[in-house]
Design an enzyme around this catalytic site. Structure first.
Site, PDB file in Angstrom:
ATOM      1  N   GLY A 194       0.816  -1.197   0.000  1.00  0.00           N
ATOM      2  CA  GLY A 194       0.000   0.000   0.000  1.00  0.00           C
ATOM      3  C   GLY A 194       0.851   1.249   0.000  1.00  0.00           C
ATOM      4  N   PRO A 196       2.460   4.919   1.189  1.00  0.00           N
ATOM      5  CA  PRO A 196       2.978   5.316   2.515  1.00  0.00           C
ATOM      6  C   PRO A 196       1.889   5.942   3.375  1.00  0.00           C
ATOM      7  CG  PRO A 196       4.441   6.069   0.762  1.00  0.00           C
ATOM      8  CD  PRO A 196       3.201   5.565   0.094  1.00  0.00           C
ATOM      9  N   GLU A 417      -6.607  33.998  -9.284  1.00  0.00           N
ATOM     10  CA  GLU A 417      -7.417  33.010  -8.566  1.00  0.00           C
ATOM     11  C   GLU A 417      -8.884  33.111  -8.943  1.00  0.00           C
ATOM     12  OE1 GLU A 417      -5.856  30.746  -7.146  1.00  0.00           O
ATOM     13  OE2 GLU A 417      -3.907  31.744  -7.143  1.00  0.00           O
TER      14      GLU A 417
END
Length: 642
Positions: A194, A196, A417
């Site tokens: 799997g 970390p 943004e």
């Protein structure tokens, strides 16, 4: 041995000094000669013509003592004249060799004992961990005892399938007859695979706490030392210890340290790591079977493991410990907040929904950060506000409100943004915008952050194309408002993300009509990591040129799409940028109200504080990417090449 040495030395000193000093008193040779002349010598012993020991017929006074037994050292070695004088007085003469008792022998050997002891001491110090001499090949595995703090399956959440598989292994150890009655055999190996932070080592610790059997644990890097053959020797010793404690479990963490492909790269086939792997393969399933020894291993790099190690008979089960879903994240949060006082307004389900793609280690970090924030704010318990702030801190980075940004840069960041947010709102099917801010976070000058409403395992082509258009929203907004000549380096990370996404669409996902469902460049593996000795291309120049044209076409279409959306809605873009300049941060509800042309409610009153002046952001300030959605950044204050 130290105390035995002390006792022996004491005895030697007592025998050689104490007793002889009490029996014989040394007198000058002149007194001995005078008493001999006066015929007062009863008998003497001569040691090699150097020392005379004897007894007076009549005791004499010397230095306040009454001397009967004496010892005198001859001034010269002249035993013949002394013998003649003694014979004249009819004194019995006895010649003896020097006494060589235990004490004398020990004193002679003492320097050698000290040298050999120092050599052994320094030899032991050279070895790691202070092991005994010649014990390099001994295993470094730690046997967990009853004194070790136990972790049980109650402390593990978000990996239900893995827990079921491991519980069956534990039950097999406790009651093997239950499974063997139908011909089943004990699994020889279980591999936890799997990403970390998903809890592989935690699951192994839970197995150790639940099994009630001997549990040996060590790391894959503990096998290999600077000496040749040590790794293989330690593997043998490890399994010998396992056989002695069978049935038992042996856990090897990060097994990819010794389990990589044999013959990988240019190193040849006889290096130390490959010998260790060969011995491990033989011990797991070789000519002699290791009944009752289960090998439990964990890795986040199963792609580099040797195929012989992964086959059934060695690792019979491969358990995938993947990223938790929304239910698993909520259960993980509940485990981590058990020892933390929570306010009544805390809703862990809301935090779980807002953290897609995060592993258990990330969620534990969020809970820990929230506890630290609440303690810093002098609160009696952790509130929802603390958890939200901790989530943003972990996922987006720390706010840098104290960084001084000029008005021109703030305005450019606001439009950048706002462009991302507006394109995301106008394209249907994209993840909703969670937060838009022009406050620098981490290495980003500003962030538009999107969160999916539910966990997504597959991505549609239209969704990826929408993401590409959103990525270009910031650059397009800069170009529309400030002109093509004044675009900045702020969109560098956006362009990088878009280019990588388009390349994967063409080369891996088969989402290009011109190239078709073909995996391009599939055999270009990295050398030294697996199967190839050198890099080679299996793509023709014509195909590579076609791939480049398709990537350019997809990116150009995404740029034009963002340009059409923003050009047709400049008024909303201006309003959103103005609100960002005023409030610095807006959330999902406020973004949707602005997109609908409605007025925003007044902002909550917050205490203001003076901002200390700091230096301008560095030229390499770039937005950071998140596993949960696009994180698209504003430009840095200075050009990247400055």
């Amino acid at each position: 041995m130290f105390w035995v040495l002390i006792v022996l030395v004491s005895l030697v000193f007592y025998q050689t000094l104490g007793s002889r000093r009490d029996d014989f008193i040394e007198v000058p040779y002149s007194i001995f000669s005078r008493e001999l002349q006066q015929n007062n010598i009863a008998e003497v012993e001569v040691e090699r013509g150097k020392v005379v020991e004897g007894r007076f017929k009549q005791p004499i006074a010397h230095d306040g003592d009454e001397v009967e037994q004496f010892k005198a050292v001859l001034p010269i070695q002249d035993s013949e004249s002394l013998v003649e004088r003694l014979e004249e007085k009819s004194v019995p003469i006895k010649a003896v060799e020097p006494k060589t008792g235990f004490g004398t022998i020990f004193i002679q050997l003492l320097p050698w004992v000290i040298l050999i002891g120092l050599w052994i001491f320094f030899f032991r110090q050279v070895q790691q961990g202070g092991n005994r001499a010649f014990s390099f090949g001994k295993s470094k595995a730690k046997l967990l005892t009853g004194d070790t703090p136990k972790v049980t399956f109650q402390d593990v959440a978000g990996a239900d399938e893995a827990k079921v598989e491991l519980e069956e292994i534990i039950e097999f150890l406790k009651d093997p007859q239950k499974f063997q009655r139908l011909g089943g055999r004990l699994p020889k190996g279980v591999l936890l695979v799997g990403p970390p932070g998903t809890g592989k080592t935690l699951l192994a610790r839970a197995v150790a706490g639940e099994a009630g059997r001997p549990f040996f644990s060590m790391s894959g890097s503990d096998f290999v030392e600077m000496f040749v053959g040590v790794g293989a020797s330690r593997v043998r010793d490890l399994f010998e210890q396992g056989k002695a404690h069978a049935p038992c479990i042996i856990f090897i963490d990060e097994i990819d340290a010794v389990g990589r492909h044999r013959g990988a790269g240019l190193g040849g086939g006889h290096d130390e790591r490959e010998q260790t792997l060969n011995q491990l393969l033989v011990e797991m399933d070789g000519f002699e079977s290791n009944e009752g020894v289960i090998l439990l291993a964990a890795t986040n790099r199963p792609d580099v493991l040797d195929p012989a190690l992964l086959r059934p008979g060695r690792f019979d089960r491969q358990i995938v410990v993947d990223m938790p879903d929304v239910r698993g994240r909520e259960m993980i949060l509940k485990v981590h907040v058990r020892k933390i006082p929570l306010s009544n307004d805390v809703q862990l389900g809301t935090i779980a929904k807002a953290t897609p793609g995060l592993a258990g280690a990330d969620l534990a970090n969020i809970v820990n950060e929230s506890a630290l924030l609440a303690a810093r704010r002098d609160k009696p318990a952790v509130e929802m506000e603390d958890l939200e702030d901790a989530k943003d801190k972990v996922m987006l980075g720390v706010e840098r409100k104290s960084m001084v940004v000029s008005d021109e840069e703030r305005k450019l960041t606001a439009y950048h943004e706002a462009g991302h947010a507006l394109v995301s709102i106008r394209i249907p099917g994209l993840d909703p915008v969670h937060k838009v801010t022009i406050v620098p976070r981490g290495r980003a000058g500003g962030i538009t952050f999107s969160l999916p409403e539910e966990d997504r395992h597959y991505y549609k082509k239209e969704f990826i194309l929408g993401r590409l258009a959103m990525a270009y929203g910031g650059r397009v907004a800069e170009e529309l408002i400030f002109g093509p000549e004044k675009v900045t380096t702020g969109a560098a990370q956006d362009i990088q993300q878009a280019t990588d996404m388009a390349r994967r669409m063409v080369m891996q996902f088969g989402m290009s009509d011109a190239v078709g469902p073909v995996a391009v460049g599939d055999q270009e593996h990295q050398i030294f990591l697996g199967r190839e000795f050198a890099q080679h291309r299996d793509v023709s120049e014509k195909t590579a040129e076609l791939v480049d044209r398709e990537i350019k076409r997809i990116l150009d279409e995404a740029y034009e799409r963002a340009q059409e959306i923003l050009s047709s809605d400049l008024e909303t873009l201006h309003r959103m940028a103005a609100v960002l300049l005023e409030r610095e941060t807006i959330d999902r509800e406020e973004v949707e109200l602005l997109a609908e042309g409605k007025e925003l409610p007044p902002p909550p009153v917050a205490p203001t504080a003076d901002k200390p002046e700091l230096t301008k952001p560095k030229s390499d300030d770039k937005p950071t990417a998140s596993d949960t959605g696009p994180v698209l950044g504003s430009p840095p204050a200075e050009p990247a090449g400055a």
